[in-house]
Structure formats: structure tokens, C-alpha cells
Design a protein around this motif. Sequence first.
Motif, PDB file in Angstrom:
ATOM      1  N   ILE A 198       0.843  -1.104   0.020  1.00  0.00           N
ATOM      2  CA  ILE A 198       0.167   0.078   0.105  1.00  0.00           C
ATOM      3  C   ILE A 198       0.890   1.123   0.109  1.00  0.00           C
ATOM      4  O   ILE A 198       0.653   2.392  -0.578  1.00  0.00           O
ATOM      5  N   VAL A 199       2.124   1.145   0.720  1.00  0.00           N
ATOM      6  CA  VAL A 199       3.094   2.487   0.857  1.00  0.00           C
ATOM      7  C   VAL A 199       3.303   2.702  -0.720  1.00  0.00           C
ATOM      8  O   VAL A 199       3.374   4.064  -1.095  1.00  0.00           O
TER       9      VAL A 199
ATOM     10  N   LEU B 192       2.887   5.898  -2.885  1.00  0.00           N
ATOM     11  CA  LEU B 192       3.758   6.926  -3.421  1.00  0.00           C
ATOM     12  C   LEU B 192       3.801   6.861  -4.992  1.00  0.00           C
ATOM     13  O   LEU B 192       4.265   7.895  -5.381  1.00  0.00           O
ATOM     14  N   GLN B 193       3.288   5.839  -5.467  1.00  0.00           N
ATOM     15  CA  GLN B 193       2.976   5.860  -7.050  1.00  0.00           C
ATOM     16  C   GLN B 193       2.170   7.112  -7.482  1.00  0.00           C
ATOM     17  O   GLN B 193       2.366   7.907  -8.241  1.00  0.00           O
ATOM     18  N   ILE B 194       0.986   7.063  -6.581  1.00  0.00           N
ATOM     19  CA  ILE B 194      -0.016   7.998  -6.739  1.00  0.00           C
ATOM     20  C   ILE B 194       0.471   9.515  -6.530  1.00  0.00           C
ATOM     21  O   ILE B 194       0.094  10.344  -7.258  1.00  0.00           O
TER      22      ILE B 194
ATOM     23  N   LYS C 265       3.619  10.480  -6.927  1.00  0.00           N
ATOM     24  CA  LYS C 265       4.555  10.770  -7.935  1.00  0.00           C
ATOM     25  C   LYS C 265       3.859  11.321  -9.038  1.00  0.00           C
ATOM     26  O   LYS C 265       4.296  12.312  -9.791  1.00  0.00           O
ATOM     27  N   ILE C 266       2.833  10.752  -9.378  1.00  0.00           N
ATOM     28  CA  ILE C 266       1.873  11.066 -10.642  1.00  0.00           C
ATOM     29  C   ILE C 266       1.289  12.414 -10.204  1.00  0.00           C
ATOM     30  O   ILE C 266       1.293  13.506 -11.169  1.00  0.00           O
ATOM     31  N   THR C 267       0.664  12.484  -8.988  1.00  0.00           N
ATOM     32  CA  THR C 267      -0.197  13.718  -8.622  1.00  0.00           C
ATOM     33  C   THR C 267       0.695  14.982  -8.520  1.00  0.00           C
ATOM     34  O   THR C 267       0.418  16.387  -8.472  1.00  0.00           O
ATOM     35  N   ALA C 268       2.083  14.943  -8.138  1.00  0.00           N
ATOM     36  CA  ALA C 268       2.987  15.933  -7.705  1.00  0.00           C
ATOM     37  C   ALA C 268       3.249  16.755  -9.075  1.00  0.00           C
ATOM     38  O   ALA C 268       3.477  17.863  -9.014  1.00  0.00           O
ATOM     39  N   LYS C 269       2.991  16.382 -10.236  1.00  0.00           N
ATOM     40  CA  LYS C 269       3.231  17.060 -11.530  1.00  0.00           C
ATOM     41  C   LYS C 269       2.132  18.164 -11.491  1.00  0.00           C
ATOM     42  O   LYS C 269       2.353  19.167 -12.215  1.00  0.00           O
ATOM     43  N   ASN C 270       0.830  17.947 -10.832  1.00  0.00           N
ATOM     44  CA  ASN C 270      -0.032  19.094 -10.849  1.00  0.00           C
ATOM     45  C   ASN C 270      -1.012  18.797  -9.711  1.00  0.00           C
ATOM     46  O   ASN C 270      -2.108  18.237  -9.887  1.00  0.00           O
TER      47      ASN C 270
ATOM     48  N   ILE D 270      11.411   7.626   2.683  1.00  0.00           N
ATOM     49  CA  ILE D 270      12.244   8.893   2.441  1.00  0.00           C
ATOM     50  C   ILE D 270      12.656   9.205   1.151  1.00  0.00           C
ATOM     51  O   ILE D 270      12.668  10.479   0.786  1.00  0.00           O
ATOM     52  N   PRO D 271      13.273   8.327   0.108  1.00  0.00           N
ATOM     53  CA  PRO D 271      13.567   8.410  -1.102  1.00  0.00           C
ATOM     54  C   PRO D 271      12.321   9.523  -1.702  1.00  0.00           C
ATOM     55  O   PRO D 271      12.652  10.367  -2.698  1.00  0.00           O
ATOM     56  N   GLY D 272      11.277   8.782  -1.858  1.00  0.00           N
ATOM     57  CA  GLY D 272      10.095   9.572  -2.468  1.00  0.00           C
ATOM     58  C   GLY D 272       9.909  11.071  -1.719  1.00  0.00           C
ATOM     59  O   GLY D 272       9.571  11.810  -2.573  1.00  0.00           O
ATOM     60  N   LEU D 273       9.921  11.183  -0.414  1.00  0.00           N
ATOM     61  CA  LEU D 273       9.613  12.405   0.243  1.00  0.00           C
ATOM     62  C   LEU D 273      10.939  13.347  -0.297  1.00  0.00           C
ATOM     63  O   LEU D 273      10.822  14.548  -0.402  1.00  0.00           O
ATOM     64  N   LEU D 274      12.174  13.028  -0.180  1.00  0.00           N
ATOM     65  CA  LEU D 274      13.116  13.766  -0.870  1.00  0.00           C
ATOM     66  C   LEU D 274      13.180  14.405  -2.068  1.00  0.00           C
ATOM     67  O   LEU D 274      13.486  15.529  -2.520  1.00  0.00           O
TER      68      LEU D 274
END
Length: 993
Positions: free
Chosen positions: A597-598, A602-604, A606-611, A648-652
Amino acid sequence: MSAQNTLEAIPKILEQSLIPQYSKDAEKILKQIENEPGFSINLLHIIASTNLAMPVRLAGALYFKNLVKRKWITEDGQNYLLPLEDIQKIKSEIIDVMIKLPNQLQIQIGEAITLIAESDFPQNWPDLIDILVQKLSLTDFVNNKAILLVSHSIFKKWRPLFRSDDLFLEIKLVLDKFVEPFLKLFIELDQLIEKLKDNEAQLIIYFENLLLLVQIYYDFNCQDIPEFFEDHMNELMAIIHKYLVYDNPLLLKKDEDEEVDVLIKLKTSIIELLSLYVTRYADVFEPLIQTFITSVWELINNFVTRQPKFDLLVVKALQFLTSVVKIPQYQGVFQSEQSVNEIIEKIILPNVMLRENDEEMFEDEPILYVRSDLEGSDFDSRRKSATDFLRELKELNSELLTTTVMKYVDQFLSHSTSGDWKNKDTAIYLFSSLATKGNLTNIGVTSTNVLVDVVKFFSINIAHDLESSNVHPILQVDAIKYIFTFRNQLTKEQLLTTVPLLINHLNPKSNVVVYTYAAITIEKLLAMTNFSQNHQPVFNKNDIQPFVMQLLTNLFNLILLNSNTSPEKLAENEFLIKCIMRILNTCEDTFTERMVIVDQLLQILKITAKNPSNPKFSHYIFESLGLLIKFGVSQDATNINQYIEHIIPGLLSILGEDVQEFVPYSFQILAYLLENYPKASGLPETYKTLIQPLMSPSVWQFKGNVPGITRLLISILEHDPSYFVAANHLTPLLGVFQNLLASKVNDVYGFDLIQSILLNVPLQSLQPYMSNIARLMLTRLQKSRTDKYVKRFVVFLNLLTTANLSDAKFLNSDALSGGSFIIQLIDSVQPNLFAQIYQTFILPTSSVLANLQDKKIVNIGVSVLLTNASFASSYSNMIVPTIERLVKNLETYEGISKGSASNHNGPLLTTFSAIGGGSGTINDLDADFASFGSNYSRLVSITNQPYDPLSQIKTNDFSVIKLTILLNIKKVDITFLQQLNPETQESLKKLGF
């Protein structure tokens, strides 16, 4: 002034900002020069220039408005951020500029004026109203429209405000200057409309002005009815009534569905004004009410059609009639059988039946449909307003209304047997409205109409539609929504049997509204609490264990349906991710597939971070991550390493890409991970590399970052304080404290940080800075204190005084405790200064704290000072006043204790707000996310508790608090106790001394 900050260069940069491949570089240049003297006024002149292309001027207007929003004034409202000369020039020129602009530019600059007025009017822009009034004319209604638009945007801020002397002084200042021209314009417009009733172009301009005047009429009356309006009520209301019933084919395009004509807008605003008068000023308005009731009734019946452009007008009209029903002298009108039948047929039914455009929205804009359909949403609809009216009528004569409405329900149900689903939808909606007593709140219907049987109606008319796949999707939604609405009326066993049926609708083949409502309903079922059992959850982790994996799989599949399209599309349905969050919260530590689930979350991300377009969606993702970590660590503390490696890698990456909307959340999760990381393992390398960036000024400039960064710095500090000393980070760390303390908005975080520094960093390393730390606090106390600052300062001092009374969690707790440290700290600035601070701030504040934890710390802290040798020797004159104050405080405590014995959620049992931590639950999450990205959004799932040095004493355990304080008083020399006044001595006896 740089070469780029000129009237020739800025338009070229703005033009570059419109070209995608150059836009980022252009914006960077604009940011670099925006603080230079002359830039903002140059920008205003560029917007005003008719020689430039409209797109360039519009880009300038947008940048100017956003510059004002960001840089006009500091957060605490104390200082201007733009050069003072530019500020003065802008205020002297901006209204003249705005009047001459075309409409699309006028809107942006009008908003900028409103933002400026919000901070500067009336104190720093006292002539604003004079300027606006001087520019009003009885002939130029094009200019008038611009002036009135800005005026309304300034005055409408009064509507939601609490009454205060300052507010009424501001309103009076405006009224004194504005009401006479207001009345003249009102009368002149009425005459001009009469003269030019066949001139469409002129009529539209006049009606746009009249609309703004009616809105300003409401603004002027929103807090109280001014004497001027009471004196001129008949005159003004005659004109108001005229335009409530006014009709002119030139102003109402019957064949246009979408665009709301100015005449409809005017009538809508008039009815809004009438509702204000009916609810607030019925005593003075009474002679005119009947006339307006009749006219509004006729308006709904004769003027309004089912076209969407009339929706808001109908909503406001129904709200007006609902308000009238509450006035006793008019209730007779609504109680006869004939009037009830007429109301049902002519008002209720036409407005609860689905229209073609509702069906179109159901198919084409499903999420918008759900938001507007949900009870308690911000969206008003005809259906909801008709329902409110029906429910208010039911309070007058429940039996008559129930009998009448049930006839129509049965009638529609009988017509639906032939497959006419619309009739059945109307029947279900009518029945639900009738069955609900009061309003449907966030916790569902709490009581129902005893004259109907909601369970029986469900089993006969609805249950089949929940199970069948061969019925219209709207009937499936009706069935799901029925469970959503009446969940409190069904038993836990009945609700559990619906869960598999709801899960069946969570699949891509279902209609979007159907699966969205299924997710909403499951989320609400899991949020249910038992009213009779201290609000314990109805469903626990064992109840949902059989469904968890299928639920999560289905929900993630639905969210990721749009993973290959735009990030906005993927994030538009916050109801799905909220359901996931609720499931994770309910199943707690029983869930085993956490890392799967984590990774999906994180995948979601990564996608939503674009906008990041949907703040609620983003918030629920981070809450879900927080829940996974919290319960995973509680299940097995060694799991923390897995989470650190995965998350942490995703947050960084988010921090590296500066996705500003996600940054405050990332800091909170980074802090929580470290708070649960074993100290014996040392400070992870990742966190060491974060320390320097965390102390750079740029990362603190977004106010939403401040709480999260402070928490992260504190978690690093508590994990390994030696790193700050060894790596020479102590001076910049104290610099951060200084900046936080200087801000009225952020001072609370300054106290959190210095408190942690004093508790954790070796005192010998801090010795050179102690006097400066004290001086900073006392300077702020002297020059720009607020009540909030004084309370936090007093709590801080007493927290140090009581630091070793709990387990010695911190390096310096013994050295700080007992009171000697705070006396020395204050007196290091000036000998014997502590006496003044104690008498002026510490002792008085001990009586006025509302937060129970603060109250406990301060009162016990003050009692500890009584036992301190240096206090007893240097400040013996304060011992008697201290005891007398403590005894009064204990008597107040006694009252709270008795009051809270029967009510454990009394007003004084307040938790810390978002800025200071505190305990919350996922149930507290239905909040306003409107200012996403600028304000701090606290993650409830991983909230950290404020440090309590007296954690062994419960904040609401009065008996232990009393005993602790009395024991300290007993240690005082008997000669002081003999000096107490008789009243205090008597009170001590009653307290068991």
C-alpha cells in the motif's frame, strides 16, 4: 534599478512568460526584480498602457495581483514588504487605472485593490472611501460599475465577521460617507430604467449597477440595520419590490439555458436581502413581509422555469420561504390542507424531480454531481433547498404533511412499476426528506419521523436496487445513499450485510457516481461511533478484516484508472482515497500488506505531484501514509527501518522538486519517522544532510512549511543534540529561533524550538547565548506582545520549572527544574527583573489559561517556586500574593472539576490547535482545505503531543493537581501562612489544607 526593471523591459519578460518553453526563466527574472524600487508601479503602468497587446497586459495584471497577495504586507500585518514609495504611489493611482481598464483587466486590478484594502483600510488608507465616492457619477454608469464592484468587494468582508467595536466603527465610517450617494444612485437608476426600458444596451449597464447596489445594500445591513436604512426603508423597499416582480423580455433570454441574465442575478440578490431582513430585522420589516411573501411565491410559480440558470434564484427563494415559516404570525398560511397540497405540487415536486441537465451532470460531471448532491456540502441545489423547506413545514404539522407527502410517494411508486425510474427516484427522495427529522449532518440522521418506517421502506422498495445490476444507475445511487442517510437507524448486523453489496459496486464497470457513493458510504459506516458507549467506533478492526484486501484492491484500481491520463483527473475523486484512509485507520495493526500500500500511495503521489490540483485528495494520501507508519511501528518497532527505506527517497524527491503543496506534509512524515527511530542507532545520514538546508531562510518563507520544519528540527535535535554542537550548527539554529520569535504568527514555534534546545543541548554549550535568549523574549514582551505570546511565554517558563517532575527524558531536565534557572535567566538581563515579570505576567496569567495542560503546568510550576530557596530569599514579598492567587485558582479548578464530572467535553477541555500539536482523530478531518499550499495542514494520524513535564498527572485530574499544589504550599514557612487574609485561610481549609 536593474536594466530589466524598466517600462521597456518588463513587457518583454511578461511576453516570454506566456511561451511555455521560456515561462520558467521569465518568472524567475520577475521574482528577482519584484522587490526593486519602482517595479510594482512600473507594472501598474504597463497594465494601463493601451499600446501593449492584451495578453501581455493581462499577464501583468495577474502578476500584479499575485504580487500584492504575496508581498504587500508581512503575515502579522506589521510591515510592508514592497518599497514604501511604491506603496504610496500605487494607492494614489490604482483606482484611476482600474476605472479605465477593459473588463478582464478590471477584475484583476479590482481584486488587487480589495487585497490592499483588506490590510490597509481604514488605518493606512483613510481616504479610500472619499476617493471612491468622489468618482461616482449620476451619468457615467460604466465608471460607476467599476467603482461599485470594488466597493462591494471591500464591504462584503463584513458579512461573516463577529461583531466588534472596531468592525462597527469601520462600518460607520463607510456609511457616513457612502449612504447619501448610494440613495441618489438608487433613485436615479430606477428613473433611468423607466425612461430607457426599450434600450437593451443601456438597460444591461443600469441593471449591472443596480445589482451591485443591492449587494452593497446587504453589506451595509449585514451586521445591524443602520438608522439611515430604517428611516428610508419604505422608499428603498418600494424600489426593491418593483424589481423583484419586474419583467422585460430584453433582459431575459428565454432560449438560453446556461448564462445567468443580469435580471435573474438581481432578483436573486434581492431575495437574499429579504432573507436577511426576515431573519434579523423582522420587527421593523413586519409591515412589508406579507407583500414580499406573496411576490416571492408568485415568482417561483410564474417566472421561474426548470432551466439551470434559475437554480440559485430558486434556492434563495426557498430559503426565504423557509425563514418565513419560522415566524409564528405567518405560520397559519402554511398549515391548511389546501396550502400544503399547493406547496407540494407547485414548489416541492418541481424542484425535487430530476431534470435533463441533472442527468447530463450525472454522466458528464460525476464528481461535481456527487459534491452538489451530498447533504452538508458547500453546493446549494434546488433539491436540498426544497427539502429544507419541506422539513421546516413538517415541524408545523407533522401529521398533515406526512399524510400528504406519502400520497405522492405512493403515487410515484405505483407509476414506477412500468420501468419509469424517474418516478421511483422522486418517490425515494421525497420519502427520505419526509423521514428525516432535522437536518442530515456529517454523522447521518440522528432521529426520524415516527410516522414512517425507514427500515420497512428500504426492504420493500430499495433493497432490490442495491443488489441488482439491471436497474438505472441513479436508482443504484438512491439505494446506496439511503444506507448513507439512515445508517444510524440500522443495526450493526444489518449494516455489515450491506458491506459486500457496496464492495460489488466498487468496480470500473459501475457508473462513476455509483462507485463514488459506495466509497463514501463505506467510509461513513467505518466512521460511525456509538452514542451510548462514549463514542466508541461501531466497527472495529475485526469486523472489517474479511473485507480489507478486496476493499483496498478495488479502491486503488478505481483511482489508478486514470493513471495514464492527467494528474488532475487521477486526483479529482478524493472520496476514494478518503475511504482508503478510513479503512487503514479502522483495521489498525491487523493489516499485513503495508509496504504494498505504501508503494501504491507513493506511485499516486509521484503522478499527482506534476499538478497537485485537489487539496483534499493530497491530504488523504499523506494521512494514509501516516496511518500505515503509525500502526506498522506499533505492531513491531523494528518496522521503522522498512518505512525509512521505502518512504524517505520519495519524500526527498518531492522536496527536491519543490512541490510546494506537498512540502509541509513531507516534513511532518520525516519528523515522525525520526521520532520513532531508535536513538541507539544514531542519526541517519539522510537527516544529517537535511540540517543545513532546513536552516536556510528560503525554506522558511512559505508559512505552511514552518510547523513541519520546526517539528523536524526538534526531532533531529532530540535524537542527537551533540551533532548541532559538534558541526557548529548551534548559532544558525538559534538564528531560526530568533526569527520565529519575532513573528506574531510563528512565535509559538519559536518557543517549541528554544524549549527543545534548552532541554537537549548541553547547558555549557548554551552559556554564551543565554543572556541574548532571555533578552529576545523580554524585548518582544515589552514592544509587541500579544495575549497568545504572554501565555506561551508563561507556560514556557513554568515548563522549565517543572521539567524534572516526570521521568528524566532530557539531558538538562534536572538543571532547569525547580525555578532557579528561570530566575537566573530573567535576571541575567537586568538584576531583580524577575520580580517585575513575575508580578506583571506570570501570576496573573496563571488564572486565565483555558487549555488544561497549560493550566496544570503553570499552577504547579508557580507552586514549585514557593519551595525554591532563591525565590524565598530574594522575592519573599511575593510568597503571600502567590499563595492567595493559587488558592483562587484552585477554587476555579474545583468549579471546573464539578462541571466536567458530568460533561467530559466541556469548553475548557480544549486540545492544542494545529499550530501546537495536540490529539485529534481521523474524524476531525472534514475541514476546509480552501487555502491549500499557503496554510499548514496538520496530519492528524501522526500528530505529536506537546511536551508535558507533568505527564504523570492527568490534565483533568483535579484531585492530584490540588494535592501537588497544596503540598508545595505546606512547605512554605509558617510565618507566611499566618499573613494570609482570612478569606484565603478559610478557602485553604475547604480545600483540605
